[in-house]
Structures are given as structure tokens and as C-alpha cells.
Design an enzyme around this catalytic site. Structure first.
Site, PDB file in Angstrom:
ATOM      1  CG  ASP A 151      -0.193   0.051   2.412  1.00  0.00           C
ATOM      2  OD1 ASP A 151       0.828  -0.057   2.385  1.00  0.00           O
ATOM      3  OD2 ASP A 151      -0.931   0.099   3.508  1.00  0.00           O
ATOM      4  CG  ASP A 200       0.211  -4.135   2.154  1.00  0.00           C
ATOM      5  OD1 ASP A 200       0.099  -4.848   3.025  1.00  0.00           O
ATOM      6  OD2 ASP A 200       0.925  -3.200   2.047  1.00  0.00           O
ATOM      7  CE  LYS A 229       2.981  -5.945   3.637  1.00  0.00           C
ATOM      8  NZ  LYS A 229       2.410  -4.878   4.631  1.00  0.00           N
ATOM      9  CD  GLU A 244       0.650  -1.545   7.933  1.00  0.00           C
ATOM     10  OE1 GLU A 244       0.319  -0.742   8.659  1.00  0.00           O
ATOM     11  OE2 GLU A 244       0.920  -1.116   6.521  1.00  0.00           O
ATOM     12  CD  GLU A 260       7.822  -0.337   7.711  1.00  0.00           C
ATOM     13  OE1 GLU A 260       7.001  -1.063   7.606  1.00  0.00           O
ATOM     14  OE2 GLU A 260       8.090   0.805   7.325  1.00  0.00           O
TER      15      GLU A 260
HETATM   16  O1  KIV Z   1       3.377  -1.375   1.665  1.00  0.00           O
HETATM   17  C1  KIV Z   1       4.672  -1.770   1.886  1.00  0.00           C
HETATM   18  O2  KIV Z   1       5.310  -1.339   0.689  1.00  0.00           O
HETATM   19  C2  KIV Z   1       5.332  -2.400   2.798  1.00  0.00           C
HETATM   20  C3  KIV Z   1       6.499  -2.678   2.883  1.00  0.00           C
HETATM   21  C4  KIV Z   1       7.355  -1.393   2.984  1.00  0.00           C
HETATM   22  C5  KIV Z   1       6.998  -3.827   3.796  1.00  0.00           C
HETATM   23  O3  KIV Z   1       4.644  -2.748   3.674  1.00  0.00           O
END
Ligand code: KIV
Length: 268
Positions: A44, A83, A113, A115, A180
């Protein structure tokens, strides 16, 4: 055979360190895939590096699906991870399920993915056949809660909480965890505690893999870069040089020359 989540888990078992890069568009994804990167992330961060927003917060599901489609059309070998953007899974597990499945069905990705410590969602998704990559430490979707993009887990209790979240995400079935913005020692402790690989970004050298934002890695972004964002090319300077050269050629009549023009004869 393209890279699977089992291969990614296998990297840790074999002690193979690996790189992951972000990809947002067709030609870049094609080149990164050709370079042999095993995992590409449609992050994202495209909200920042493609759309120019100051944070990732405004990114929508429709935008994520659009960019996932461009990347998965290009990729032949890498595992593509999509994401889940802010607001796509925080309201409820059902929202998270629906949106993750959208990234798989419409975006064509092989994993998603998310968070933060969303254990139930991770469990439900993996049980439903959707592989999940976790993301702990500095989680940019919590920008306001964290008071900005600040390094996390700088105290012993905070590292303990990070370790606990990582273990619980692993128990929920994630196949890897992005770490991160944490001190190297925190990265080491989490990496040693887990059977699944950690993929660090500003999390030191002990993680099993490393991820960077491609726009930064290629030196295409402007403005300050975080200290971990090593550049491997200077594409911004190259773009400016090429654009100026074209401009000059057009103004002095050097372009287009006969080699770049069509004539009467029927040749291509
Ligand atoms: O959104 C993204 O690009 C990320 C990476 C920086 C790990 O979460």
C-alpha cells in the site's frame, strides 16, 4: 513452477536469505521477476510512491486490486503478495475476509499481507486457503496512533509484546512476518523465536529476508529517505537527463531523424 508460500517457509529451513521488493506496475514487475526476486509485494506504499499521498492511509481496495492485476499479469515466477489497505480489515473479520478474497480472486495474488496483531483474521484466512504475511513493529497504517513513522520496540517490555504478537501470528498460520522499523536486537530475537521467516525493513541484519520499496531502491524517489533505504541505482537523475536530452533534440530539430520517421516505401 512459480514460488509458493511453502518455498518461502523453506528458505528459513534451508538458511537461504532472500530479498523481497515492492512492485506496483507491469513493466517494473516484469523486470523484477526476470531478475529472480522470489517475492514481490504490491504494497500500500503505492499510495505514497505512485499517487503522491503523504501516508498510506487513503489507499482504497479498488486501487489495490488495480495494481495487483497489473503486477500479476507481468509475473511468471515470483510469489505476488497483495497488501490489505487501511480500512479493509479493521472494521470486522468479515470485511477482512471479503477484501482478502477480492485480492486473490480479482487481483490474482498468491497471498495477502496485513499490518498488526489480527490473530482471528489470520487464522480464518489461512483456514480458508488464503496465505497471510504478517507485518509488525512500525506499522504505517497506525501513523496517527504511533505519532508518525517512529521506530518501535525500543524497550524490553515493548520487545516482549512484539515477540508475543509474532508468536501468536505464527500460531494463527502466517507464512512469514514483515518486521519494520525496530532495533536490530529486536529483529534478532523475533527471528530466532519463529519457525517462519521474518522479512525486515529497517529491522537489522538478523532477519531471514529483507524488503525495500523499489522506488527508493532504484533512486527514483525525491526527498529524504529513511536510513535503511539503500539505493542501488540513480534513476531519478537518469530520467531527468533523458527528458532534457529529448527536449533539446526536439527544439534543435535532431529528433525525429530519418531513422525514427516513416517514408513512402513500404518497410517497417
Ligand atoms: O506497503 C509496503 O510497501 C510495505 C513494505 C514497505 C513492507 O508494507
Amino acid at each position: 513452477m512459480s514460488v509458493s508460500v511453502l518455498d518461502v517457509r523453506g528458505f528459513k529451513e534451508k538458511g537461504t536469505r532472500f530479498a523481497m521488493l515492492t512492485a506496483y506496475d507491469f513493466p517494473t514487475a516484469q523486470a523484477l521477476d526476470e531478475a529472480g526476486l522470489p517475492v514481490l509485494l504490491v504494497g500500500d506504499t503505492l499510495g505514497i510512491f505512485v499517487s503522491g499521498h503523504p501516508t498510506t492511509l487513503p489507499v482504497t481496495m479498488d486501487a489495490m486490486v488495480h495494481h495487483c492485476q497489473a503486477v500479476t499479469r507481468a509475473v511468471r515466477n515470483a510469489l505476488v503478495v497483495g497488501d490489505l489497505p487501511f480500512g479493509a480489515y479493521q472494521p470486522s473479520v468479515e470485511d477482512g475476509m471479503r477484501n482478502a478474497i477480492r485480492l486473490v480472486k480479482e487481483g490474482g495474488v498468491g497471498a495477502v499481507k496485513m499490518e498488526g496483531p489480527w490473530f482471528t483474521l489470520a487464522e480464518r484466512l489461512t483456514a480458508s486457503g488464503v496465505p497471510v504475511m504478517g507485518h509488525l513493529g512500525l506499522t504505517p497504517q497506525s501513523y496517527h496512533q504511533m505519532g508518525g513513522n517512529k521506530v518501535q520496540a525500543r524497550t524490553e517490555p515493548a520487545v516482549d509484546r512484539l515477540l508475543d504478537d509474532a508468536r501468536r501470528l505464527e500460531a494463527a498460520g502466517v507464512f512469514s512476518i514483515v518486521l519494520e522499523g525496530v532495533p536490530s536486537e529486536a529483529g534478532r530475537r523475533v527471528t530466532e523465536a519463529l519457525a517462519v521467516p521474518t522479512i525486515g525493513i529497517g529491522a537489522g541484519p538478523h532477519c531471514d529476508g529483507q524488503v525495500l520499496v523499489t522506488t527508493e531502491m532504484l533512486g527514483l524517489s525525491s526527498g529524504p529517505r529513511p536510513r535503511f533505504a539503500k539505493t542501488y541505482a540513480s534513476l531519478r537523475e537518469e530520467v531527468i537527463r533523458a527528458a532534457r536530452a529529448l527536449s533539446e533534440d526536439v527544439s534543435n530539430g535532431a529528433y525525429p531523424d530519418p531513422a525514427h520517421s516513416y517514408d513512402w516505401a513500404l518497410r517497417s
